[in-house]
Design an enzyme around this catalytic site. Structure first.
Site, PDB file in Angstrom:
ATOM      1  N   ASN A  34      -3.827  -5.832   1.453  1.00  0.00           N
ATOM      2  CA  ASN A  34      -4.120  -5.238   0.151  1.00  0.00           C
ATOM      3  C   ASN A  34      -5.364  -5.940  -0.380  1.00  0.00           C
ATOM      4  O   ASN A  34      -5.298  -7.077  -0.832  1.00  0.00           O
ATOM      5  CB  ASN A  34      -2.914  -5.459  -0.785  1.00  0.00           C
ATOM      6  CG  ASN A  34      -3.233  -5.069  -2.215  1.00  0.00           C
ATOM      7  OD1 ASN A  34      -4.215  -4.373  -2.482  1.00  0.00           O
ATOM      8  ND2 ASN A  34      -2.396  -5.516  -3.138  1.00  0.00           N
ATOM      9  N   TRP A  35      -6.478  -5.223  -0.306  1.00  0.00           N
ATOM     10  CA  TRP A  35      -7.748  -5.857  -0.680  1.00  0.00           C
ATOM     11  C   TRP A  35      -7.940  -5.932  -2.195  1.00  0.00           C
ATOM     12  O   TRP A  35      -8.879  -6.568  -2.656  1.00  0.00           O
ATOM     13  CB  TRP A  35      -8.920  -5.091  -0.068  1.00  0.00           C
ATOM     14  CG  TRP A  35      -8.972  -5.103   1.430  1.00  0.00           C
ATOM     15  CD1 TRP A  35      -8.110  -5.729   2.287  1.00  0.00           C
ATOM     16  CD2 TRP A  35      -9.964  -4.472   2.244  1.00  0.00           C
ATOM     17  NE1 TRP A  35      -8.502  -5.512   3.586  1.00  0.00           N
ATOM     18  CE2 TRP A  35      -9.636  -4.740   3.589  1.00  0.00           C
ATOM     19  CE3 TRP A  35     -11.089  -3.695   1.978  1.00  0.00           C
ATOM     20  CZ2 TRP A  35     -10.400  -4.268   4.652  1.00  0.00           C
ATOM     21  CZ3 TRP A  35     -11.856  -3.212   3.027  1.00  0.00           C
ATOM     22  CH2 TRP A  35     -11.516  -3.502   4.355  1.00  0.00           C
ATOM     23  N   LYS A  36      -7.101  -5.243  -2.932  1.00  0.00           N
ATOM     24  CA  LYS A  36      -7.233  -5.194  -4.400  1.00  0.00           C
ATOM     25  C   LYS A  36      -8.657  -4.758  -4.770  1.00  0.00           C
ATOM     26  O   LYS A  36      -9.263  -3.970  -4.048  1.00  0.00           O
ATOM     27  CB  LYS A  36      -6.853  -6.539  -5.021  1.00  0.00           C
ATOM     28  CG  LYS A  36      -5.522  -7.064  -4.481  1.00  0.00           C
ATOM     29  CD  LYS A  36      -4.979  -8.217  -5.245  1.00  0.00           C
ATOM     30  CE  LYS A  36      -3.728  -8.711  -4.536  1.00  0.00           C
ATOM     31  NZ  LYS A  36      -2.991  -9.690  -5.309  1.00  0.00           N
ATOM     32  N   GLU A  89       7.775  -8.821  -2.908  1.00  0.00           N
ATOM     33  CA  GLU A  89       6.698  -9.713  -3.334  1.00  0.00           C
ATOM     34  C   GLU A  89       7.118 -10.451  -4.604  1.00  0.00           C
ATOM     35  O   GLU A  89       6.978  -9.904  -5.703  1.00  0.00           O
ATOM     36  CB  GLU A  89       5.434  -8.912  -3.608  1.00  0.00           C
ATOM     37  CG  GLU A  89       4.906  -8.172  -2.403  1.00  0.00           C
ATOM     38  CD  GLU A  89       3.411  -7.924  -2.521  1.00  0.00           C
ATOM     39  OE1 GLU A  89       2.700  -8.329  -1.603  1.00  0.00           O
ATOM     40  OE2 GLU A  89       2.968  -7.361  -3.525  1.00  0.00           O
ATOM     41  N   SER A 133       1.112 -15.016  -0.933  1.00  0.00           N
ATOM     42  CA  SER A 133       0.438 -16.178  -0.328  1.00  0.00           C
ATOM     43  C   SER A 133       0.767 -16.353   1.151  1.00  0.00           C
ATOM     44  O   SER A 133       0.932 -17.484   1.630  1.00  0.00           O
ATOM     45  CB  SER A 133       0.748 -17.450  -1.125  1.00  0.00           C
ATOM     46  OG  SER A 133       0.260 -17.318  -2.446  1.00  0.00           O
ATOM     47  N   GLY A 173      -2.551 -10.264   0.481  1.00  0.00           N
ATOM     48  CA  GLY A 173      -3.652 -10.093  -0.461  1.00  0.00           C
ATOM     49  C   GLY A 173      -4.852 -10.914  -0.022  1.00  0.00           C
ATOM     50  O   GLY A 173      -5.619 -10.527   0.862  1.00  0.00           O
ATOM     51  N   GLY A 174      -5.003 -12.094  -0.627  1.00  0.00           N
ATOM     52  CA  GLY A 174      -6.190 -12.934  -0.404  1.00  0.00           C
ATOM     53  C   GLY A 174      -6.566 -13.141   1.055  1.00  0.00           C
ATOM     54  O   GLY A 174      -7.741 -13.019   1.420  1.00  0.00           O
TER      55      GLY A 174
END
Ligand code: PEP
Length: 253
Positions: free
Chosen positions: A9-11, A165, A211, A232-233
């Protein structure tokens, strides 16, 4: 046996040049014939150019949200048929940031999931408790409520992946321990068995998100009810995302 599923998920990150380089890097590094499902979910405007790069590759393209109406006067929204037209295979619905910053909940999320499925998309449906809710002992009741918002006899889970999540673990560097993740995933599966039946519960994939990094991926995904990761990150760098995929493959071996 449920195949592991790792989605990025690149946001609201990267520009188009960076995004193209990232998918090229993931494509290049993905082990040939790997027995794993992989998806990347970039911002809307990158979907069409990235679909071209991903054409013929096993990496699926996903969006981070969609609206439930197919078309019309809904300024700023993008519909499920449009995502399909752009080349998406899946869409994330109910991410905690949509819940927190855009007030998404309940009926709206169900309508979005139903619209996505009706238009041939798969869905990654996100659920999870905040730190406050966890500390108040409400984790199970929140999970149960989030599942019931969408799940029921009118929604088949055949094309739905659940992403657990914990909000306190998203983007914070605080990962749930493998035991904490397993406990909630097992609860989730038991709830799905109640809402559907044991076969549906045994088949549905439940990703963990919060994370996830190359160094914790294998241990998290080795838990019996953890079927992959929503990242994510660490999905913004090819080496990190590929490291997580390696972790998933090792956990599955
Ligand atoms: C997410 O937002 O879905 C997520 C899991 O983020 P991160 O991996 O950065 O915690």
């Amino acid at each position: 046996m449920r195949k592991k599923y790792v989605a990025g998920n690149w946001k609201m990150n990267l520009n188009l040049a960076e995004a193209k380089a990232l998918v090229e890097g993931i494509k290049k590094g993905l082990p040939a014939g790997a027995n794993i499902d992989v998806a990347v979910c970039p911002p809307f405007y990158m979907l069409v150019p990235l679909a071209e790069i991903l054409s013929g590759s096993p990496i699926a393209l996903g969006a981070q949200n969609c609206y439930f109406e197919p078309k019309g006067a809904f300024t700023g929204e993008v519909s499920a048929p449009m995502l399909k037209d752009a080349g998406c295979r899946t869409v994330i619905i109910g991410h905690s940031e949509r819940r927190q910053y855009f007030g998404e909940a309940g009926d709206l999320l169900k309508k979005k999931v139903m619209a996505a499925l009706a238009n041939g998309l798969e869905v990654i449906y996100c659920i999870g408790e905040t730190l406050e809710e966890r500390e108040a002992g409400k984790t199970e009741s929140v999970i149960s409520r989030h599942l019931r918002e969408v799940c029921g006899p009118d929604v088949s889970l055949d094309k739905v992946t659940i992403a657990y999540e914990p909000v306190w673990a998203i983007g914070t560097g605080k990962t749930a321990t493998p035991a904490q993740a397993q406990e909630v995933h097992a609860y989730c599966r038991a709830e799905i068995a109640k809402l559907y039946n044991p076969t549906v519960a045994a088949n549905v994939r439940i990703q963990y998100g919060g994370s996830v990094k190359p160094d914790n991926a294998k241990e998290l995904m080795s838990q019996p009810d953890v079927d992959g990761a929503l990242v994510g990150g660490a999905s913004l760098k090819a080496a990190d995302f590929l490291g997580i995929i390696q972790g998933a493959l090792a956990a599955q071996a």
